[in-house]
Design an enzyme around this catalytic site. Structure first.
Site, PDB file in Angstrom:
ATOM      1  N   ASP A 278       4.052   2.259  -5.142  1.00 34.50           N
ATOM      2  CA  ASP A 278       4.121   1.014  -5.589  1.00 34.50           C
ATOM      3  C   ASP A 278       4.773   0.488  -4.773  1.00 34.50           C
ATOM      4  O   ASP A 278       4.638  -1.342  -4.610  1.00 34.50           O
ATOM      5  CB  ASP A 278       4.073   0.902  -7.281  1.00 34.50           C
ATOM      6  N   GLY A 413       2.946  -6.261  -5.696  1.00 34.26           N
ATOM      7  CA  GLY A 413       1.872  -5.514  -4.821  1.00 34.26           C
ATOM      8  C   GLY A 413       0.440  -6.272  -5.467  1.00 34.26           C
ATOM      9  O   GLY A 413      -0.048  -6.787  -4.530  1.00 34.26           O
TER      10      GLY A 413
END
Ligand code: SF4
Lengths: 510, 430
Positions: A278, A413
């Protein structure tokens, strides 16, 4: 004369207050006019202390000048002793009293008070807050330190030096580092100045070595202790996982312990959080780092080695530690920015267009104006820098706190990808900040004025190119503009077209 | 005594505290210096800039005093004196000229520049009036340069505004008409100023002008036909300078609370020959709204006690309002400076036996407040949390200066500033 809007540091007597307020059993008698009492609120409001700082101000007025300011000082010192019965007293002058030259040290000495009285000479017109704190601590230790006792418990021991009142995360750093050191099997002799009494300073020589957590405050003292008592002093600041490991090794070496056996059992969530998939989007984010030299240098390492950022600017406001900062900047291949002029810092950030700023409350404001994410990593402090929860910056837990601190202001993200893909979604307008920060976060973009000026300067963005540029999300647009213009200048292009924009993109792709 | 307040007569308090002995103390003072007034003055006069000629301490005060750094680019800054300025290695005047030049180049929108003296500049006797004169000539007609002192050795907190406004008085144009006009002096929040302007207009009082104005090119004129009404109780020097220019001073309580506002407006109305009936009609809606807004607060404050540490010189007015309109007992009214001539209307309405203290010895005063254990203590930011930790409920005095509290429509807000800390105490179960 220096034109100043905001300052990174207060005057040196505020540094002395940070020592007195952090310690116990110390009273500070400060020859100063009434308005200087504002400094109390730094401690009672910003740090939310539940007691007044142990400071008596003489609050002389114009009518006292030339007649009895010296008497006023003496009666204030006498009354303060009677009322507060301190174990040690420090006395000195603020900027105004420095000019009237009453010699608080001599006046206090003449009172023959039944406690040590330590005079401070803090030149207000050339020195600043950190210097004042360092000098005060040094003078107190010099005066109060006694020879090493012969009768000490077995096993290695150290002092932890540097924490003060109003320090950036000092409260929690100490807890973290004391815990770390005790887990290593080292006895903590004293922590000072914060939490220490004058009697504690008497036994400062009883430790085998000194841990210098905040060199801005404790470096002078630790060097003196090294000369005087042969106590070694640590040089690594345990901010970040790597630095904490180095710190453990340095401390273990001083204490004659096995660092690796100890480290095998220590963990920080930061290592995995940063490696987890992530966190990919953090890669290569361009960050600008500014603060006091110690925090700035330490954070640059965290940013590069532990977050995977690219450090594009590095600076500090305290010239006393310029050498350390210059050395670090060299390592990153950067021009160091050493200034206490907030406008200069603003100009540097504006020119570099980083994707994130790691700075002080000043840079937080600058970043807000420029629409950049920012995390605060250094003093000067603000009420928000004293969170209710445990939030150290140092040690393994501190590293985990740092991970959260640095990620929090960023666009996350997948959200970042969606912003790229669907620029025209009306809710992705430039005023919308990261969604998890709520709708209150307004982010300013490069304003039209700047755009026009740039057009003139660079020979011109075509309308199409300008429109295409606007499709790029705000948090990378500044970089795209800069890169494109740089590319156009290098190629000697007179006009920037959509083609130029994408050529530049390919050119700078990394 | 020229007691125009129907209220004081009605309650039979007569002279109240006007002649009560004042406890004068000369110990440590825990108050701001006059520089702090720049916090609101620089927002009030929109094209003025305040350049403090001082030390790093002065700059740090300005940055810290508001509790947070207010980061909209402020129209104030500090020219921080350095060693070379003091040692005579450079001419401080040349340095100052260069600083001003840089500043004005950065802020071409500035039309009025105040050079503000500090303790260090006063102690080294840097003559800012000379500098102001010189710079005025240089920047004429674009920028007017004035000077005053906000130093802590001469001024306490709101006295900084007094010094600033007094420095403006010689700049005011001469009023060349015999027709009476009203000049209201003292910074009020814009919203309050507008409310008063509307009420006075309805009353038929006017023309009305305010000092300070919102823009420096809008200075009110003054002359013998000017009637001067103070909106703030700390303007001794300004009032003197204005009366020297011929203005006739009207004596009134200050417009805090419903009754205070009525009394204040009435003084203006009487000076302009407004009939009682018309006055009643015009002020009725305001009075009724204020009474309604105050009622729930009065319920909570009635019979409770208050103690004032010195701060803004507004203390006698606030105490009067809390006593009369909210039923509070006032234990001590501390004020940094008691200008009896400006607050005798207020003192007259305070109950006999109230301690009035001027100046300060903060440690002794803390002893008194611990002894008295008031229900609410009004004090500065340096004392509030420590007293809360000792179990006393406090109200930060500075909020009373930074909040619109004057006039009918703010009477409830003013009372709420006192009920909120008490309300909080009763809610919290931790
Ligand atoms: S008291 Fe004097 S030195 Fe201190 S901040 Fe005020 S003007 Fe500056």
């Amino acid at each position: 004369m220096k034109l100043t809007v905001w300052t990174y540091e207060g005057p040196p007597h505020v540094g002395a207050m940070r020592i007195a307020t952090g310690m116990e059993g110390v009273h500070y008698v400060l020859h100063a006019p009434q308005g200087d009492t504002y400094a109390d609120l730094l401690f009672t409001m910003i740090e939310r202390r539940d007691a007044r700082p142990p400071v008596t101000y003489t609050t002389f007025q114009a009518r006292d000048l030339g007649s009895d300011t010296a008497d006023l000082f003496q009666s204030a010192a006498r009354d303060a002793y009677e009322r507060f019965q301190p174990n040690a007293m420090i006395v000195g002058a603020s900027c105004t009293a420095e000019l009237i030259q009453d010699d608080p040290g001599g006046l206090a000495q003449a009172l023959d008070l039944p406690c040590p009285v330590i005079p401070l000479e803090l030149p207000s017109y050339s020195k600043k807050e950190n210097w004042g704190a360092a000098e005060t601590f040094y003078q107190m230790v010099r005066r109060l330190a006694m020879p090493r006792s012969d009768n000490l418990p077995d096993g290695p021991s150290c002092n932890i030096l540097g924490p003060t009142a109003l320090g950036f995360r000092h409260r929690d750093d100490i807890r973290e580092i004391v815990g770390l050191i005790e887990r290593m099997g080292i006895r903590v002799n004293i922590v000072a100045p914060m939490g220490a009494t004058p009697q504690d300073l008497n036994r400062i020589a009883d430790a085998d070595f000194n841990v210098v957590l905040y060199p801005e405050i404790a470096d002078t003292t630790a060097r003196w202790l090294e000369r005087q008592f042969g106590q070694k002093r640590t040089s690594v600041i345990p901010i970040g996982v790597g630095a904490t490991i180095d710190f453990v090794r340095e401390v273990a070496d001083f204490a004659g312990l096995d660092a690796e056996a100890f480290l095998a059992d220590e963990r920080s969530n930061m290592s995995w959080w940063s490696r987890s998939i992530d966190s990919n989007y953090l890669t290569g984010k361009r960050v600008f780092v500014f603060g006091d030299a110690t925090h700035a240098v330490a954070m640059a390492r965290v940013a590069r080695d532990e977050m995977g950022f690219e450090v594009v600017g590095l600076g500090c406001y305290n010239r006393e530690f310029a050498r350390e900062l210059r050395a670090a900047a060299k390592e990153y291949g950067l021009e160091p920015l050493i200034t206490d002029d907030y406008l200069e810092v603003e100009a540097a950030i504006e020119a570099l267009q980083p994707e994130m700023v790691l700075g002080t409350q000043m840079e937080r404001h600058i970043a807000k104006r420029l629409g950049m994410p920012c995390a605060v990593i250094s003093a000067p402090v603000h009420v928000q820098d004293f969170p209710a929860r445990y939030s150290p910056m140092m040690g393994f837990e501190g590293a985990a706190v740092l991970f959260d601190t640095l990620v929090h202001p960023l666009v996350m993200g997948l959200e970042e990808h969606l912003l790229h893909m669907f620029r025209e979604d009306f809710e992705f307008h430039d005023e919308a900040g990261p969604s998890h920060l709520g709708h209150g976060t307004k982010v300013r973009t490069v304003d039209d004025e700047t755009i026009e000026i740039t057009i003139e300067e660079t020979g011109g963005w075509t309308g199409d190119a300008e429109r295409e540029l606007k499709k790029i999300p705000f948090f990378v647009r500044g970089k795209a503009r800069r890169n494109t213009e740089k590319y156009a200048a290098e190629k000697g292009l007179s006009a920037i077209t959509v083609e130029t924009l994408y050529d530049a993109k390919a050119h700078f792709s990394r | 005594m020229n007691d125009l307040s129907p209220n004081a007569l009605a309650t039979g308090l007569g002279a109240g505290c006007t002649d009560a002995p004042v406890l004068r103390e000369r110990g440590q003072r825990e108050v701001f210096c006059g520089l702090t007034g720049i916090m609101w003055l620089h927002r009030k006069i929109q094209d003025a800039f305040f350049l403090i000629v001082g030390s790093r301490t002065c700059a740090h005060l300005m940055q810290s005093a508001a509790g947070v750094m207010i980061f909209a680019e402020p129209r104030f800054a500090t020219a921080v004196m350095e060693e070379k300025d003091l040692a005579g290695m450079v001419d401080a005047h040349d340095e100052l000229d260069a600083t001003v030049e840089r500043l004005l180049a950065r802020r071409p929108d500035i039309k009025m520049l105040f050079l503000v003296g500090s303790c260090p500049s006063e102690v080294i006797k840097l003559d800012l009036s000379r500098a102001a004169e010189r710079l005025s000539t240089v920047y004429h007609p674009d920028v007017r340069v004035l000077n005053y002192s906000g130093s802590g050795i001469e001024t306490t907190f709101t006295q900084g505004e007094d010094a600033c406004l007094a420095s403006l008085v010689p700049e005011l144009p001469e009023l060349d008409t015999d027709e009476p006009s009203l000049l209201i002096a003292g910074t009020l929040a814009d919203v309050v100023e507008d409310q008063f302007a509307r009420l006075l207009d309805e009353l038929g009082v006017g023309p009305v002008r305010f000092l300070p104005p919102r823009r420096s090119d809008d200075l009110p004129s003054v002359g013998p036909s000017t009637k001067l009404l103070l909106a703030q109780p700390f303007l001794g020097d300004t009032a003197r300078a204005l009366t020297e220019r011929g203005a006739q001073m009207l004596s009134a309580p200050y417009p805090l609370g419903a009754e205070g506002t009525t009394d204040w407006l009435k003084v203006a109305a009487d000076a302009f020959g407004v009939t009682d009936e018309h006055f009643d009609n015009v002020t009725r809606p305001g009075r009724e709204r204020a009474a309604k807004a105050l009622a729930p607060h009065r319920e909570k404050l009635d019979g409770k006690s208050a103690f004032f540490f010195p701060d803004s010189q507004m203390e006698p007015s606030l105490a009067r309002m809390l006593h009369h309109e909210c039923g509070m007992d006032i234990i001590e009214v501390g004020t940094p400076y008691l200008h009896k001539g400006l607050v005798h209307e207020e003192l007259a309405q305070l109950p006999i036996g109230t301690t009035i203290s001027e100046g300060q010895d903060v440690d002794l005063q803390l002893d008194r407040v611990r002894e008295a254990r008031p229900d609410i203590t009004v004090c500065g930011l340096g004392l509030a949390n420590p007293l809360e930790a000792e179990g006393l409920t406090t109200k930060w005095a500075i909020e009373l200066v930074f909040t619109p509290i004057q006039g009918y429509d703010q009477a409830g807000d003013l009372a709420a500033l006192f009920t909120r800390p008490m309300n909080r105490q009763t809610r919290l179960k931790i």
